[in-house]
Design an enzyme around this catalytic site. Structure first.
Site, short mmCIF file in Angstrom:
data_model
loop_
_atom_site.label_atom_id
_atom_site.label_comp_id
_atom_site.label_asym_id
_atom_site.label_seq_id
_atom_site.Cartn_x
_atom_site.Cartn_y
_atom_site.Cartn_z
N CYS A 1 36.30 41.36 30.85
CA CYS A 1 37.51 40.42 30.91
C CYS A 1 37.95 40.77 32.43
O CYS A 1 38.77 39.80 32.72
CB CYS A 1 38.36 41.08 29.92
SG CYS A 1 38.90 42.61 30.17
N ALA A 2 37.84 41.63 33.28
CA ALA A 2 38.59 41.82 34.41
C ALA A 2 38.25 40.87 35.42
O ALA A 2 37.20 40.30 35.25
CB ALA A 2 38.26 43.27 35.20
N ASP B 1 32.05 36.33 29.75
CA ASP B 1 31.96 35.98 31.07
C ASP B 1 30.85 36.74 31.91
O ASP B 1 31.44 37.87 32.24
CB ASP B 1 33.36 35.96 31.93
CG ASP B 1 33.30 35.39 33.42
OD1 ASP B 1 32.32 34.92 33.72
OD2 ASP B 1 34.51 35.43 34.14
N CYS C 1 29.77 32.66 36.99
CA CYS C 1 30.33 32.01 38.36
C CYS C 1 29.02 31.63 39.27
O CYS C 1 29.13 32.02 40.37
CB CYS C 1 31.43 32.51 38.95
SG CYS C 1 31.20 34.30 39.24
#
Length: 463
Positions: free
Chosen positions: A279-280, A347, A400
């Site tokens: 999460c960071a 993520d 990403c």
């Protein structure tokens, strides 16, 4: 994404954090050379190296320091070819500071408003201060020749994509193979300055009302409302975010538009239990809580305890609460309480090839064999998290990256092994669709004045 003023020589889109000024001030070019040496020779990430070195230069030069470090990292592969053509004999690894100063000279001549002679003299003086007398004449001669004969020197290199797009050969090859119709735009996009995008905290204020506050407080500010995220607003000029209206009140956070798409894809509803794995620094966690304030619980998980501190700070400023856990997402025995999640956002760790414009040192740090290792790690985390998802629940897989091996290929490998996992097609506005549809998921490429490169796929548990 740090924030603050830029120096008179820095690009308008770079922004750096204000930090205490050290009592001993060193030459800004020397400071930049030391940061770049840590990256180019020692394989260090530029963000912490730059943060530490910012203490060593005057406050007014911190913007210039970041501009030089980011700029050289952005174009280092092109400068390597120029240096090789001009010098023949490479500068030894133990003298990487000198190579960094040469590249700083190239960058200043090419991309700053510093007058040519001042750009060269600043590098020569830095070499003298380092007591590298052998290099003073070398750098002076090479840079003056480059100033005079730039077009003739670079013309034979323009057919080489490593020079044209300033990316390593292996990455040029992989992007070209994966995206034959898009590869030049992707590589060119990686060299642009990133947009400065806010996510308006709809729990505290609507985007329309924030625009009114912004126009009243900063009438000179230029901005546009983003298309794909209803909470996104992009400022034309980066600035110190603490000076924007509503910073202390938690009216907004800095977050790229592509990253803002995850909360909507989760299809959140009241009383759900949600996991934000990896999460960071917490942008997506906060957005989840803004998208659906009535969820039962958000568990925010990350392996990095230091970065989890940032998550806590962001949650507090924006007025949110979550259950924070520092643990390896793939080691569920150490952190999972056995209660299944309705929604999971993964993520996943990746090459970050979709955000190179924000972190140009990725070009220098990433290696070809990293991609397969990262894809393997993604599989491990997916395998571990899947049992924690409730039957009928959704898992949103995000990276990403622009490389299919980490994205659609990774998801397809997982689907092939799990009959109780199904791919859910992402519905988009056909008049203004984001990304491009893939066999599974959607791929976004970096867009000028728009979103970063990202990949999303939605998986449902159950047949």
């Amino acid at each position: 994404m740090s924030n603050a003023h830029t120096s008179q020589h820095a690009s308008k889109n770079n922004h750096v954090s204000k930090v205490p000024v050290a009592t001993k001030i060193i030459d800004t070019r020397i400071a930049a050379a030391k940061v770049l040496t840590a990256v180019m020779r020692d394989g260090k990430s530029m963000t912490p190296a730059l943060s530490n070195m910012s203490l060593e230069v005057s406050e007014r030069d911190q913007g210039l320091l970041q501009e030089l470090c980011f700029g050289v990292a952005r174009y280092a592969y092109a400068y390597e070819l120029v240096a090789k053509k001009m010098m023949g004999k490479p500068i030894k690894a133990k003298e990487t500071e000198i190579k960094a100063l040469l590249f700083i000279g190239f960058y200043q001549l090419e991309h700053t408003r510093i007058p040519d002679h001042a750009a060269i003299n600043s590098v020569v003086e830095a070499t003298k201060k380092l007591k590298k007398s052998w290099a003073t004449g070398l750098l002076n001669g090479v840079l003056r020749r480059f100033m005079r004969e730039r077009d003739a020197i670079t013309a034979p290199l323009t057919s080489n994509p490593v020079f044209t797009y300033a990316h390593p050969q292996w990455l040029c090859d992989r992007v070209r193979k994966a995206w034959p119709d898009h590869w030049t735009a992707i590589l060119a996009g990686n060299n642009q300055h990133p947009p400065f995008t806010l996510r308006i905290n709809q729990k505290n204020i609507s985007r329309d009302d924030y625009v009114k506050q912004l126009e009243a407080a900063r009438p000179e500010a230029q901005y546009h409302l983003n298309t794909f995220s209803a909470q996104a607003l992009t400022l034309v000029q980066a600035c110190d975010v603490t000076q924007l209206p509503g910073y202390q009140e938690g009216w907004f956070a800095v977050q790229d538009e592509a990253a803002q798409l995850s909360a909507e894809l989760l299809q959140l509803a009241p009383d759900q239990r949600v996991l934000d794995a990896c999460c960071a620094p917490g942008g997506k966690s906060c957005h989840i809580l803004e998208q659906e304030p009535k969820i039962k619980e958000l568990v925010a998980l990350d392996v990095d305890g230091l970065r989890m501190g940032r998550v806590a700070q962001n949650l507090e400023r924006l007025g949110h609460t979550a259950t924070l856990k520092v643990a390896d997402a793939s080691d569920t025995q150490t952190w999972w309480d056995g209660k299944p999640f309705d929604r999971i956002l993964l993520d996943a760790p990746c090459s970050a090839t979709g955000v190179i414009r924000r972190h140009p040192d990725i070009k220098l740090l990433r290696r070809p064999d990293d991609i397969a290792k990262l894809a393997e790690l993604q599989q491990q985390i997916l395998e571990a998290l899947w049992p924690t998802l409730k039957e009928g629940g959704l898992l949103v897989y995000a990276t990403c990256s622009v490389l299919p091996q980490e994205n659609e290929h990774s998801v397809q490998a997982f689907l092939a092994k799990h009959t109780n996992a199904q791919h859910i097609m992402i519905e988009v506005n056909h008049e203004e669709p984001w990304g491009i549809e893939r066999p599974v998921g959607r791929q976004l490429f970096p867009q000028e004045n728009g979103h970063d490169g990202f990949y999303y796929c939605v998986l449902k548990k159950g047949i």
